[in-house]
Every structure is written in C-alpha cells, then in structure tokens.
Design a protein around this motif. Sequence first.
Motif, PDB file in Angstrom:
ATOM      1  N   LEU A  73     -11.711  13.951 -18.209  1.00 11.08           N
ATOM      2  CA  LEU A  73     -12.438  15.029 -18.881  1.00 11.08           C
ATOM      3  C   LEU A  73     -12.427  16.314 -18.056  1.00 11.08           C
ATOM      4  O   LEU A  73     -12.267  17.406 -18.592  1.00 11.08           O
ATOM      5  CB  LEU A  73     -13.890  14.628 -19.147  1.00 11.08           C
ATOM      6  N   ARG A  74     -12.599  16.186 -16.748  1.00 15.47           N
ATOM      7  CA  ARG A  74     -12.601  17.389 -15.914  1.00 15.47           C
ATOM      8  C   ARG A  74     -11.271  18.111 -15.991  1.00 15.47           C
ATOM      9  O   ARG A  74     -11.209  19.323 -16.127  1.00 15.47           O
ATOM     10  CB  ARG A  74     -12.934  17.062 -14.457  1.00 15.47           C
ATOM     11  N   LEU A  92     -21.111   5.943 -11.941  1.00 12.03           N
ATOM     12  CA  LEU A  92     -20.542   6.946 -11.042  1.00 12.03           C
ATOM     13  C   LEU A  92     -21.430   7.128  -9.810  1.00 12.03           C
ATOM     14  O   LEU A  92     -20.949   7.155  -8.677  1.00 12.03           O
ATOM     15  CB  LEU A  92     -20.416   8.261 -11.820  1.00 12.03           C
ATOM     16  N   GLU A 122      -8.372  11.457  -7.727  1.00 10.68           N
ATOM     17  CA  GLU A 122      -9.611  11.895  -8.373  1.00 10.68           C
ATOM     18  C   GLU A 122     -10.328  10.716  -9.033  1.00 10.68           C
ATOM     19  O   GLU A 122     -11.546  10.596  -8.966  1.00 10.68           O
ATOM     20  CB  GLU A 122      -9.288  12.982  -9.407  1.00 10.68           C
ATOM     21  N   ILE A 123      -9.540   9.832  -9.659  1.00 12.24           N
ATOM     22  CA  ILE A 123     -10.113   8.643 -10.298  1.00 12.24           C
ATOM     23  C   ILE A 123     -10.753   7.735  -9.249  1.00 12.24           C
ATOM     24  O   ILE A 123     -11.815   7.160  -9.454  1.00 12.24           O
ATOM     25  CB  ILE A 123      -9.042   7.879 -11.107  1.00 12.24           C
ATOM     26  N   LYS A 124     -10.124   7.678  -8.079  1.00 11.20           N
ATOM     27  CA  LYS A 124     -10.657   6.871  -6.994  1.00 11.20           C
ATOM     28  C   LYS A 124     -12.047   7.366  -6.580  1.00 11.20           C
ATOM     29  O   LYS A 124     -12.934   6.588  -6.277  1.00 11.20           O
ATOM     30  CB  LYS A 124      -9.705   6.961  -5.803  1.00 11.20           C
ATOM     31  N   TYR A 125     -12.225   8.688  -6.569  1.00 12.35           N
ATOM     32  CA  TYR A 125     -13.517   9.251  -6.173  1.00 12.35           C
ATOM     33  C   TYR A 125     -14.543   9.220  -7.284  1.00 12.35           C
ATOM     34  O   TYR A 125     -15.709   8.936  -7.059  1.00 12.35           O
ATOM     35  CB  TYR A 125     -13.347  10.686  -5.672  1.00 12.35           C
ATOM     36  N   PHE A 126     -14.119   9.570  -8.508  1.00 12.05           N
ATOM     37  CA  PHE A 126     -15.054   9.549  -9.633  1.00 12.05           C
ATOM     38  C   PHE A 126     -14.772   8.278 -10.416  1.00 12.05           C
ATOM     39  O   PHE A 126     -14.857   7.196  -9.886  1.00 12.05           O
ATOM     40  CB  PHE A 126     -14.847  10.789 -10.508  1.00 12.05           C
ATOM     41  N   ASN A 127     -14.447   8.444 -11.689  1.00 14.78           N
ATOM     42  CA  ASN A 127     -13.928   7.333 -12.460  1.00 14.78           C
ATOM     43  C   ASN A 127     -12.962   7.935 -13.473  1.00 14.78           C
ATOM     44  O   ASN A 127     -12.817   9.159 -13.553  1.00 14.78           O
ATOM     45  CB  ASN A 127     -15.043   6.530 -13.136  1.00 14.78           C
ATOM     46  N   SER A 179     -12.207   6.526   5.392  1.00 16.74           N
ATOM     47  CA  SER A 179     -11.898   7.263   4.161  1.00 16.74           C
ATOM     48  C   SER A 179     -10.483   7.804   4.213  1.00 16.74           C
ATOM     49  O   SER A 179      -9.739   7.758   3.242  1.00 16.74           O
ATOM     50  CB  SER A 179     -12.841   8.440   3.963  1.00 16.74           C
ATOM     51  N   ILE A 226     -19.514  18.092 -20.331  1.00 17.38           N
ATOM     52  CA  ILE A 226     -19.063  16.784 -19.836  1.00 17.38           C
ATOM     53  C   ILE A 226     -20.260  15.892 -19.517  1.00 17.38           C
ATOM     54  O   ILE A 226     -20.297  14.726 -19.875  1.00 17.38           O
ATOM     55  CB  ILE A 226     -18.150  16.943 -18.590  1.00 17.38           C
ATOM     56  N   TYR A 249     -13.039   8.273 -16.699  1.00 15.72           N
ATOM     57  CA  TYR A 249     -13.675   9.125 -17.700  1.00 15.72           C
ATOM     58  C   TYR A 249     -13.903  10.550 -17.172  1.00 15.72           C
ATOM     59  O   TYR A 249     -13.466  11.534 -17.765  1.00 15.72           O
ATOM     60  CB  TYR A 249     -15.009   8.467 -18.062  1.00 15.72           C
ATOM     61  N   THR A 250     -14.573  10.643 -16.034  1.00 13.49           N
ATOM     62  CA  THR A 250     -14.904  11.948 -15.478  1.00 13.49           C
ATOM     63  C   THR A 250     -13.654  12.722 -15.077  1.00 13.49           C
ATOM     64  O   THR A 250     -13.535  13.919 -15.369  1.00 13.49           O
ATOM     65  CB  THR A 250     -15.787  11.784 -14.218  1.00 13.49           C
ATOM     66  N   PRO A 302     -17.838   8.216   1.262  1.00 15.75           N
ATOM     67  CA  PRO A 302     -17.107   9.342   0.709  1.00 15.75           C
ATOM     68  C   PRO A 302     -15.724   9.467   1.315  1.00 15.75           C
ATOM     69  O   PRO A 302     -15.515   9.059   2.428  1.00 15.75           O
ATOM     70  CB  PRO A 302     -17.961  10.547   1.055  1.00 15.75           C
ATOM     71  N   LYS A 304     -21.274   4.002  -7.626  1.00 17.68           N
ATOM     72  CA  LYS A 304     -20.023   3.968  -6.884  1.00 17.68           C
ATOM     73  C   LYS A 304     -20.096   4.878  -5.654  1.00 17.68           C
ATOM     74  O   LYS A 304     -19.726   4.489  -4.556  1.00 17.68           O
ATOM     75  CB  LYS A 304     -18.885   4.424  -7.806  1.00 17.68           C
ATOM     76  N   PHE A 334     -12.888  16.653  -3.244  1.00 16.01           N
ATOM     77  CA  PHE A 334     -13.348  15.371  -3.784  1.00 16.01           C
ATOM     78  C   PHE A 334     -14.280  14.603  -2.836  1.00 16.01           C
ATOM     79  O   PHE A 334     -15.315  14.102  -3.272  1.00 16.01           O
ATOM     80  CB  PHE A 334     -12.159  14.488  -4.201  1.00 16.01           C
ATOM     81  N   LYS A 374       0.832  -1.200   0.000  1.00 15.98           N
ATOM     82  CA  LYS A 374       0.000   0.000   0.000  1.00 15.98           C
ATOM     83  C   LYS A 374       0.871   1.257   0.000  1.00 15.98           C
ATOM     84  O   LYS A 374       0.573   2.240  -0.663  1.00 15.98           O
ATOM     85  CB  LYS A 374      -0.875   0.007   1.258  1.00 15.98           C
ATOM     86  N   PHE A 419     -13.319  15.039   6.275  1.00 13.74           N
ATOM     87  CA  PHE A 419     -13.940  13.718   6.321  1.00 13.74           C
ATOM     88  C   PHE A 419     -14.980  13.633   7.431  1.00 13.74           C
ATOM     89  O   PHE A 419     -16.039  13.047   7.265  1.00 13.74           O
ATOM     90  CB  PHE A 419     -12.885  12.623   6.495  1.00 13.74           C
ATOM     91  N   SER A 435      -7.746   5.129   3.780  1.00 16.40           N
ATOM     92  CA  SER A 435      -7.645   4.553   2.443  1.00 16.40           C
ATOM     93  C   SER A 435      -6.995   5.536   1.473  1.00 16.40           C
ATOM     94  O   SER A 435      -6.479   5.164   0.434  1.00 16.40           O
ATOM     95  CB  SER A 435      -9.013   4.118   1.930  1.00 16.40           C
ATOM     96  N   LEU A 436      -7.045   6.819   1.830  1.00 16.75           N
ATOM     97  CA  LEU A 436      -6.484   7.846   0.958  1.00 16.75           C
ATOM     98  C   LEU A 436      -5.025   8.142   1.281  1.00 16.75           C
ATOM     99  O   LEU A 436      -4.262   8.637   0.445  1.00 16.75           O
ATOM    100  CB  LEU A 436      -7.316   9.121   1.116  1.00 16.75           C
ATOM    101  N   MET A 443     -21.044  12.352 -21.626  1.00 13.90           N
ATOM    102  CA  MET A 443     -20.786  11.128 -20.883  1.00 13.90           C
ATOM    103  C   MET A 443     -21.860  10.081 -21.174  1.00 13.90           C
ATOM    104  O   MET A 443     -23.045  10.364 -21.103  1.00 13.90           O
ATOM    105  CB  MET A 443     -20.761  11.447 -19.388  1.00 13.90           C
ATOM    106  N   THR A 485     -21.869   5.154 -17.896  1.00 15.25           N
ATOM    107  CA  THR A 485     -20.760   5.693 -17.116  1.00 15.25           C
ATOM    108  C   THR A 485     -21.289   6.562 -15.980  1.00 15.25           C
ATOM    109  O   THR A 485     -20.813   6.505 -14.855  1.00 15.25           O
ATOM    110  CB  THR A 485     -19.832   6.534 -18.012  1.00 15.25           C
TER     111      THR A 485
END
Lengths: 191, 132
Positions: free
Chosen positions: B112-113, A182, B101-106, B9, A170, B108-109, A191, A185, A109, A19, A63, B12-13, A174, A178
Amino acid sequence: MVNKENAAIKPGLFTLLRKYRFSIGFAFTIAALYFANRPVGTEAFDISVSNTIEMLSLLPPVFILVGLLDVWVPKETIIRYMGENSGWKGILMAVFLGSAAAGPLYVAFPITALLLRKRARLAYVLFFLGVWSTTKLPIVLYEISYMGLRFTAIHVAVGIPLFLLFSMIIEKVMPEETREALYRKAELELP
Amino acid sequence: MALRKAWKSFSSLLPEVLSIMMFVGISLAILSPETISRLIGSDSGPFGVAVALVAGSVTLIPSFVTFPLGAALLKDGAGYAQIAAFVSTLMAVGIVTLPVEIKYFNWYTAVLRNISALFVSIIFTIVIWRLM
C-alpha cells in the motif's frame, strides 16, 4: 569478509549458501557479462561496488543509532510526541525527523521499526517515510541547485500534503488485526 | 548491547541488500544514459512518462546521483514531466527494496505504501506537466 564474520555465528555452509543464493547468482551474472561484453561488465561491477560502499557506510551507523535510541528513549516519550493522541505534534515530528535525514529510503526502515516499537501512530510513521522520500534537507538543497527552485517547490508542495493524506488513508483502510500484528512484530523483532 | 543488536540487524539484512545492489548495477550498466533519454525525451508524451515512472520505481540510485542524473537527462533532451516522474518515483517507490520493506513492515503495509507513493509521484508529474 562476509564469510569470516558469519562464521562467528556458525551457520552451516549450506544455510549460508542459501541465504546468499541471489547475491551469488548476480555475482556470476556480472562475471558472465564481463566475458560477454567487457565495458558493460566493468560498469555493472563498478556501479554495484559504489552502491554497496554507500550502503555499507550508511546502514551500520543507522543500526547503531537505532540500537542506542532504543535503549535511551523511553516509550512514553515517543507516545507523547508521536503516539495515537499526539495530534499536530506527531505530524510536526514526522516532518522534522524526515527532513533532518539523509540517505536512501531503505535506511529509514530500521528507524520506522523503532518508532512502531515505541508505539508511534502508524499514520505518522508512514508520513515520516513520505517526508523522508521528498524533503530530506541535504537532498532538497541538491535538488534546488540541479532542477531549479520552481521544480523543487512544486515537488515539496505537492508531496507533503498528499503523503499525509495517503498515510491517514492507509491507516484507516488497514484491518485492525493487520495493524496490531505490525506493532507486535516491531516489538518482538529487533529493528 | 546496542552494538550486538546493530550487528544482528545488519547481518540479517545483508543478503537482500547485496543482491539488490548487484541487480541495480547490472540493469544500469545495460541501460545507457543515451537509451534512457531517447525513451523519455521531451516529445515522448504520456508513454515517456509511463516509462519514467516504471524506470524510477524499479531502480535504486543514491540521491546524490539522482539530481545530477536528472539534470543531465534534461540536457540530453528529456522532458520536465518525464524527469519529474523519474526522480520522484526513484526516491519514493522501491520495487527492488520491497522484500526488505516487507521484512520490516508486512506485505499489506509495504504494498500500500508503494502504491500510494506511486500515486503521489503521478500527481506531482501532472502538476509539473501543467506548470513547467
């Protein structure tokens, strides 16, 4: 500190090493830099430490806040103010939430994940990120004092409409699957 | 409950964020402010803007440091357009934070963002170039 806290979850040593493999690699790089060129190594260390302290002081409160809001704010409220059919309210909420914030984008995020979890419209969530990255109020004041009013005004005036436009684009381009993935997920994962 | 979630959270980050911080520390230590302002001086033109866009996209500096740094670079001879490119990408585009960012969204998003944020920064830079 990291090791002790992770021991509570009891992952194997190997998993833990895996990790943190990049962190360990970079730590060795900094040590190597220190022996190769003392001032550069020291500076790399200092910058890393001050960045990490900033992160450690920002992320946990966010958080906790996100965790509390998740429990306190009902889904219906978010849908009403930032959902699919919230219209101007959603845009204004994104501007308000994004401006009220402080801190780097990665702090936003977890908040966006929460908003998606509560079914806020994707375009507004992306717009919120755009607002966060240009017009966080404390930072705008800072920007004015260092870069001047003209520079800052152009930054905001150009940034806000364009971020709104791109958020809509966007969302439009999309694929449906997808976007649904999202939302799923965000619902499944914390979060 | 909320605390437990928060801790989960956070832990894991942590690995990603820790390595990002050290990566940034190493890069900033190697690139001195003098090197940066030589690369993006006021007569460096479109090349300097390109350098500033890339530099701003890949680095991560606390916002409270961004503007004093921008002002210092201006004083050292950097141009307004180059600084505009640098600070706007610094705040909106995050290549090093992309894994998070990919971990939170995916994928693609997140991609693109970042591309759209780069576009916004470029347009902002052009406007500054014309007006300042």
